[in-house]
Enzyme design. Structure first.
Site, PDB file in Angstrom:
ATOM      1  N   TYR A   1      28.224 -20.257  20.615  1.00 44.59           N
ATOM      2  CA  TYR A   1      27.067 -20.323  20.881  1.00 44.59           C
ATOM      3  C   TYR A   1      27.374 -21.630  19.807  1.00 44.59           C
ATOM      4  O   TYR A   1      27.353 -21.129  17.960  1.00 44.59           O
ATOM      5  CB  TYR A   1      26.773 -19.015  20.314  1.00 44.59           C
ATOM      6  CG  TYR A   1      26.734 -17.853  21.116  1.00 44.59           C
ATOM      7  CD1 TYR A   1      26.144 -17.999  22.619  1.00 44.59           C
ATOM      8  CD2 TYR A   1      26.169 -16.642  20.774  1.00 44.59           C
ATOM      9  CE1 TYR A   1      25.862 -17.302  23.947  1.00 44.59           C
ATOM     10  CE2 TYR A   1      25.953 -15.235  22.032  1.00 44.59           C
ATOM     11  CZ  TYR A   1      25.859 -15.724  23.082  1.00 44.59           C
ATOM     12  OH  TYR A   1      25.460 -15.431  24.320  1.00 44.59           O
TER      13      TYR A   1
ATOM     14  N   ILE B   1      17.764  -6.866   7.921  1.00 44.93           N
ATOM     15  CA  ILE B   1      18.012  -6.922   6.748  1.00 44.93           C
ATOM     16  C   ILE B   1      18.504  -8.739   6.740  1.00 44.93           C
ATOM     17  O   ILE B   1      17.846  -9.592   6.142  1.00 44.93           O
ATOM     18  CB  ILE B   1      18.858  -6.101   5.884  1.00 44.93           C
ATOM     19  CG1 ILE B   1      18.005  -4.738   5.289  1.00 44.93           C
ATOM     20  CG2 ILE B   1      18.747  -6.634   4.709  1.00 44.93           C
ATOM     21  CD1 ILE B   1      18.036  -3.540   4.307  1.00 44.93           C
TER      22      ILE B   1
ATOM     23  N   SER C   1       0.846  -1.081   0.189  1.00 46.50           N
ATOM     24  CA  SER C   1      -0.053  -0.241  -0.175  1.00 46.50           C
ATOM     25  C   SER C   1       1.286   1.601   0.337  1.00 46.50           C
ATOM     26  O   SER C   1       1.679   1.406   0.813  1.00 46.50           O
ATOM     27  CB  SER C   1      -0.910  -0.417   1.717  1.00 46.50           C
ATOM     28  OG  SER C   1      -1.408   1.404   1.745  1.00 46.50           O
TER      29      SER C   1
ATOM     30  N   ALA D   1      22.216   0.260   6.380  1.00 50.44           N
ATOM     31  CA  ALA D   1      23.547  -0.223   6.312  1.00 50.44           C
ATOM     32  C   ALA D   1      22.980  -2.379   6.723  1.00 50.44           C
ATOM     33  O   ALA D   1      22.590  -2.192   6.798  1.00 50.44           O
ATOM     34  CB  ALA D   1      23.853  -0.274   7.850  1.00 50.44           C
TER      35      ALA D   1
ATOM     36  N   VAL E   1       8.435   1.418   6.209  1.00 47.44           N
ATOM     37  CA  VAL E   1       9.629   2.105   7.246  1.00 47.44           C
ATOM     38  C   VAL E   1      10.341   3.382   6.695  1.00 47.44           C
ATOM     39  O   VAL E   1      10.366   4.154   7.180  1.00 47.44           O
ATOM     40  CB  VAL E   1      10.454   1.321   8.026  1.00 47.44           C
ATOM     41  CG1 VAL E   1      11.052   0.597   7.843  1.00 47.44           C
ATOM     42  CG2 VAL E   1      10.512   1.950   9.505  1.00 47.44           C
TER      43      VAL E   1
ATOM     44  N   LEU F   1       9.975  -6.354  10.187  1.00 47.47           N
ATOM     45  CA  LEU F   1       9.503  -5.878  11.104  1.00 47.47           C
ATOM     46  C   LEU F   1       8.713  -6.626  11.609  1.00 47.47           C
ATOM     47  O   LEU F   1       7.833  -6.449  13.137  1.00 47.47           O
ATOM     48  CB  LEU F   1       9.674  -4.516  11.097  1.00 47.47           C
ATOM     49  CG  LEU F   1      10.326  -3.543  10.315  1.00 47.47           C
ATOM     50  CD1 LEU F   1      10.429  -1.866   9.961  1.00 47.47           C
ATOM     51  CD2 LEU F   1      11.572  -4.141  11.560  1.00 47.47           C
TER      52      LEU F   1
ATOM     53  N   ILE G   1       0.443   3.614   2.773  1.00 43.34           N
ATOM     54  CA  ILE G   1       0.484   3.032   4.160  1.00 43.34           C
ATOM     55  C   ILE G   1       1.937   3.875   4.758  1.00 43.34           C
ATOM     56  O   ILE G   1       2.554   4.040   5.305  1.00 43.34           O
ATOM     57  CB  ILE G   1       0.691   1.730   4.534  1.00 43.34           C
ATOM     58  CG1 ILE G   1      -1.184   1.716   4.854  1.00 43.34           C
ATOM     59  CG2 ILE G   1       0.899   1.815   5.848  1.00 43.34           C
ATOM     60  CD1 ILE G   1      -1.558   0.409   5.093  1.00 43.34           C
TER      61      ILE G   1
ATOM     62  N   PRO H   1      35.588  -4.763  12.661  1.00 41.45           N
ATOM     63  CA  PRO H   1      35.900  -5.184  11.379  1.00 41.45           C
ATOM     64  C   PRO H   1      34.633  -6.474  10.338  1.00 41.45           C
ATOM     65  O   PRO H   1      34.548  -7.220  11.594  1.00 41.45           O
ATOM     66  CB  PRO H   1      37.086  -5.400  11.120  1.00 41.45           C
ATOM     67  CG  PRO H   1      37.301  -5.995  12.347  1.00 41.45           C
ATOM     68  CD  PRO H   1      36.614  -5.099  13.346  1.00 41.45           C
TER      69      PRO H   1
ATOM     70  N   LYS I   1      31.267  -1.671   2.313  1.00 40.82           N
ATOM     71  CA  LYS I   1      31.135  -1.171   3.797  1.00 40.82           C
ATOM     72  C   LYS I   1      31.932  -2.572   4.350  1.00 40.82           C
ATOM     73  O   LYS I   1      32.170  -3.830   4.431  1.00 40.82           O
ATOM     74  CB  LYS I   1      29.623  -1.650   4.717  1.00 40.82           C
ATOM     75  CG  LYS I   1      29.822  -1.667   5.924  1.00 40.82           C
ATOM     76  CD  LYS I   1      27.791  -1.653   6.709  1.00 40.82           C
ATOM     77  CE  LYS I   1      28.418  -1.897   8.317  1.00 40.82           C
ATOM     78  NZ  LYS I   1      27.045  -2.603   8.602  1.00 40.82           N
TER      79      LYS I   1
HETATM   80  P1  FAD Z   1       8.477  -1.761   5.901  1.00 41.76           P
HETATM   81  O1  FAD Z   1       9.971  -0.702   5.777  1.00 41.76           O
HETATM   82  O2  FAD Z   1       7.457  -1.250   7.083  1.00 41.76           O
HETATM   83  O3  FAD Z   1       6.816  -2.604   5.278  1.00 41.76           O
HETATM   84  C1  FAD Z   1       6.136  -2.761   5.208  1.00 41.76           C
HETATM   85  C2  FAD Z   1       5.040  -3.080   4.089  1.00 41.76           C
HETATM   86  O4  FAD Z   1       3.914  -3.583   3.896  1.00 41.76           O
HETATM   87  C3  FAD Z   1       4.302  -1.967   3.169  1.00 41.76           C
HETATM   88  O5  FAD Z   1       5.037  -1.889   1.381  1.00 41.76           O
HETATM   89  C4  FAD Z   1       3.796  -1.093   3.609  1.00 41.76           C
HETATM   90  O6  FAD Z   1       2.982  -0.378   2.703  1.00 41.76           O
HETATM   91  C5  FAD Z   1       2.684  -2.074   3.930  1.00 41.76           C
HETATM   92  N1  FAD Z   1       2.070  -2.596   4.109  1.00 41.76           N
HETATM   93  C6  FAD Z   1       1.124  -2.369   5.740  1.00 41.76           C
HETATM   94  N2  FAD Z   1       0.035  -2.347   6.836  1.00 41.76           N
HETATM   95  C7  FAD Z   1      -0.331  -2.502   4.708  1.00 41.76           C
HETATM   96  C8  FAD Z   1      -1.781  -2.968   5.017  1.00 41.76           C
HETATM   97  N3  FAD Z   1      -2.908  -2.823   5.772  1.00 41.76           N
HETATM   98  N4  FAD Z   1      -1.979  -3.370   3.732  1.00 41.76           N
HETATM   99  C9  FAD Z   1      -1.306  -3.225   2.736  1.00 41.76           C
HETATM  100  N5  FAD Z   1       0.276  -3.194   2.610  1.00 41.76           N
HETATM  101  C10 FAD Z   1       0.719  -3.125   3.891  1.00 41.76           C
HETATM  102  N6  FAD Z   1      17.868  -3.264   8.818  1.00 41.76           N
HETATM  103  C11 FAD Z   1      19.665  -2.901   8.656  1.00 41.76           C
HETATM  104  O7  FAD Z   1      19.455  -4.083   8.277  1.00 41.76           O
HETATM  105  N7  FAD Z   1      20.417  -2.053   8.521  1.00 41.76           N
HETATM  106  C12 FAD Z   1      19.644  -0.967   8.938  1.00 41.76           C
HETATM  107  O8  FAD Z   1      20.575   0.091   8.724  1.00 41.76           O
HETATM  108  C13 FAD Z   1      18.513  -0.328   9.413  1.00 41.76           C
HETATM  109  N8  FAD Z   1      18.714   1.042  10.288  1.00 41.76           N
HETATM  110  C14 FAD Z   1      16.912   0.653  10.537  1.00 41.76           C
HETATM  111  C15 FAD Z   1      17.064   1.854  11.405  1.00 41.76           C
HETATM  112  C16 FAD Z   1      15.835   2.164  12.612  1.00 41.76           C
HETATM  113  C17 FAD Z   1      15.730   3.418  13.126  1.00 41.76           C
HETATM  114  C18 FAD Z   1      14.910   1.385  11.982  1.00 41.76           C
HETATM  115  C19 FAD Z   1      13.071   1.342  12.960  1.00 41.76           C
HETATM  116  C20 FAD Z   1      14.858  -0.027  11.790  1.00 41.76           C
HETATM  117  C21 FAD Z   1      16.188   0.361  10.437  1.00 41.76           C
HETATM  118  N9  FAD Z   1      16.288  -1.241   9.978  1.00 41.76           N
HETATM  119  C22 FAD Z   1      17.645  -1.129   9.767  1.00 41.76           C
HETATM  120  C23 FAD Z   1      15.669  -2.101   9.367  1.00 41.76           C
HETATM  121  C24 FAD Z   1      14.714  -2.230   8.747  1.00 41.76           C
HETATM  122  O9  FAD Z   1      14.238  -0.872   7.777  1.00 41.76           O
HETATM  123  C25 FAD Z   1      13.254  -3.176   8.081  1.00 41.76           C
HETATM  124  O10 FAD Z   1      13.908  -4.134   9.203  1.00 41.76           O
HETATM  125  C26 FAD Z   1      13.771  -2.991   6.775  1.00 41.76           C
HETATM  126  O11 FAD Z   1      13.251  -2.345   6.021  1.00 41.76           O
HETATM  127  C27 FAD Z   1      12.275  -3.716   5.921  1.00 41.76           C
HETATM  128  O12 FAD Z   1      11.175  -3.252   6.795  1.00 41.76           O
HETATM  129  P2  FAD Z   1       9.428  -4.397   6.586  1.00 41.76           P
HETATM  130  O13 FAD Z   1      10.192  -4.746   5.397  1.00 41.76           O
HETATM  131  O14 FAD Z   1       9.847  -5.583   7.539  1.00 41.76           O
HETATM  132  O15 FAD Z   1       8.766  -3.266   6.478  1.00 41.76           O
END
Ligand code: FAD
Length: 510
Positions: free
Chosen positions: A434, A349, A42, A53, A48, A336, A45, A99, A81
């Site tokens: 571990y 990731i 969506s 990294a 994140v 997430l 929506i 490292p 990196k």
């Molecule tokens: P999201 O990116 O939130 O995607 C969710 C998806 O679900 C979206 O497409 C949304 O539209 C969809 N969705 C939700 N509800 C609905 C609905 N009702 N109907 C249809 N679609 C819907 N990870 C790293 O590996 N390295 C980093 O450096 C790093 N830095 C980060 C820093 C911060 C502050 C945070 C919070 C996270 C960080 N992460 C990092 C984690 C990383 O951002 C996430 O693991 C990664 O982006 C995966 O997110 P996701 O796809 O699970 O969720």
């Protein structure tokens, strides 16, 4: 007899990094089987929008998909990196690099750091870091790919990327759609479950109708639309150990030397990241709202930026922890939706990758064998716990007591798994291995020694050689590392040389 009908349809809910990584991997690994894969996302929506990294394992993920490195780097504005630089963690003014590689070669099967501990005890001042090729290369802004000559010091490291995760998801979307994944744009507004089994039968997408599937992968982000919203699986809250629960993220202009490493600088109530990409630098402040107000956290971030902001800062909230079950009935939560550990060691990731790899290894049929589900949950639980312990180590292996947050960690009761490890290290210089540990001994050594946790003893086997012989071997390693780094190209030059530059040229000279 149990129903062993194969899965014929998979529906991925969510199109962030997790959703498109899952779609790409499944469309590749299940090619040739009569399985349809659909993805719902969506735009309203959104995602994140952070996560830049990565860890070296992502290369194996890309390689398995047949992705060409330079093409992926151009598409995602990626840089290389070699590790993470930690500033102000042990004491204010301290600095070390964790490292993606080792410190010196083992001698007579005894790890090199044991000899270094012996030399140090005898008054030797040389840094352990000077025996690590990736650290010295990172400090000098140099990069090359590892050598295939295992005798060369340039073979002793791995590397990852710093990239725009939104662009990476878009790149994988093109890949997955070419492999037949169908995408539906729209919001899931209703989840229909089987009255008898409780399995999710279908989801209703606003103005698009109903999508049914045998297996659902919940990649809907923090909200966990299916795993929590529909199945009410429950969440194990780990804030007791990792209390940071907010972040403010802001991109800045790209200026100066293009560093092949991420930086994490400890602050009074959390820490600040700096991640250099080709077209911009990602910055953010991860903090605990019990110890600092949102406004103060914002000010700390903004006053510590080293270049002009390119956008308004964005605020995020989270609760560290994991879903009680990652796989519940016919729903597997990845990304997430499955849990979150703060991004101090760039592990999120990677955990997506683990979730996909474990799912493929235990790919179900429509019987959804409970033993496979239990095994998946056991393995994913261990992946999360091991990382939790390693993250917590950064907060407890410290001499800082200058703010409420650091004092909070002084009295904290640690998980047994971590306190046993710390004790074995401090008393004997020994690293307990571990089962399932993502972070191998060099990573633990980097953080423990980098944060001044010096063992009281070293391995007695390091006494088997004369002091002079050990000292000469260590000096030879340092010389080898230095001379190899001198011949290593500049990081930005290497990106250009392999045809991976996107907007790198435009960023120069600012
Ligand atoms: P999201 O990116 O939130 O995607 C969710 C998806 O679900 C979206 O497409 C949304 O539209 C969809 N969705 C939700 N509800 C609905 C609905 N009702 N109907 C249809 N679609 C819907 N990870 C790293 O590996 N390295 C980093 O450096 C790093 N830095 C980060 C820093 C911060 C502050 C945070 C919070 C996270 C960080 N992460 C990092 C984690 C990383 O951002 C996430 O693991 C990664 O982006 C995966 O997110 P996701 O796809 O699970 O969720």
């Amino acid at each position: 007899m149990a129903d062993t009908v194969p899965i014929s349809s998979v529906c991925i809910v969510g199109g962030g990094t997790a959703g498109w990584m899952a779609a790409a991997a499944l469309s590749n690994k299940l090619a040739g089987l009569p399985v349809t894969i659909s993805l719902i996302e969506s735009a309203e929506i959104g995602t994140v929008g952070v996560g830049e990294a990565t860890l070296p394992h992502i290369r194996a993920f890309n390689d398995a998909l047949g992705i060409e490195e330079a093409e992926m780097m151009r598409a995602t504005e990626a840089t290389f990196k070699l590790g993470i630089e930690f500033c102000d963690w042990g004491r204010l003014g301290d600095r070390y690099i964790h490292p993606f590689g080792d410190y010196g070669p083992a001698i007579n099967d005894v790890p090199f750091y044991q000899y270094w501990l012996r030399l140090r005890r005898a008054g030797d001042q040389s840094r352990l870091d000077a025996h690590s090729y990736p650290i010295v290369a990172a400090e000098n802004g140099r990069f090359r790919r590892p050598s295939s000559d295992l005798a060369a010091v340039e073979s002793t490291f791995g590397y990852a990327y710093q990239f725009d995760a939104g662009l990476y998801a878009a790149f994988l979307r093109r890949y997955a759609e070419k492999k037949g994944v169908t995408r539906t744009e729209g919001k899931v507004v209703r989840v229909d479950r089987d009255g008898e089994t409780g399995h999710v039968r279908s989801v209703e997408v606003a103005e698009r109708g109903t999508i049914a599937a045998d297996l659902f992968i919940d990649c809907s982000g923090f909200r966990g639309l299916l795993i929590e919203g529909a199945l009410e699986t429950g969440y194990s809250d780990w804030s007791e150990w990792l209390p940071c629960n907010r972040a403010i993220a802001v991109p800045t202009e790209s200026c100066g030397v293009l560093r092949p490493f991420t930086r994490a600088t400890a602050r009074t109530a959390g820490w600040q990241w700096r991640i250099p990409l080709q077209h911009r630098v990602g910055n953010g402040h991860v903090y605990c709202s019990s110890f600092i107000s949102d406004d103060e956290a914002h000010d700390q971030l903004v006053t510590n930026l080293d270049a002009p902001m390119r956008a308004e800062p964005r605020r995020l909230s989270f609760t560290t922890g994991r879903r009680r079950l990652f796989w519940n009935k016919n729903v597997v939560a990845i990304g997430l939706a499955g849990g979150f550990l703060e991004p101090l060691e760039s592990t999120s990731i990677h955990l997506i990758q683990d979730g996909i790899t474990e799912l493929l290894a235990l790919f179900p049929d429509r019987a959804f064998a409970s033993c496979d589900i239990a095994e998946y949950n056991r393995r994913m639980g261990l992946h999360y716990e091991r990382i939790r312990d390693f993250l917590l180590l950064h907060y407890v292996a410290t001499q800082r007591t200058d703010s409420e947050m650091w004092r909070h960690f002084t009295d904290l009761r640690l998980p047994d798994s971590l306190s046993e490890r710390i004790e074995a290290w401090v008393t004997r210089g020994h690293l307990i291995r571990y089962e399932f540990g993502l972070f191998l001994p060099p990573s633990w050594i980097a953080v423990m020694l980098g944060q001044n946790l010096i063992p009281e003893r070293y391995d007695i086997r390091a006494e088997a050689m004369s002091h002079g012989a050990v000292s000469a071997k260590a000096a030879a390693v340092r010389e080898k590392v230095l001379s190899a780094v001198r011949q290593t190209p500049d990081h930005a030059a290497f990106i250009r040389q392999i045809g991976a530059a996107a907007s790198l040229a435009a960023a120069e000279g600012c």
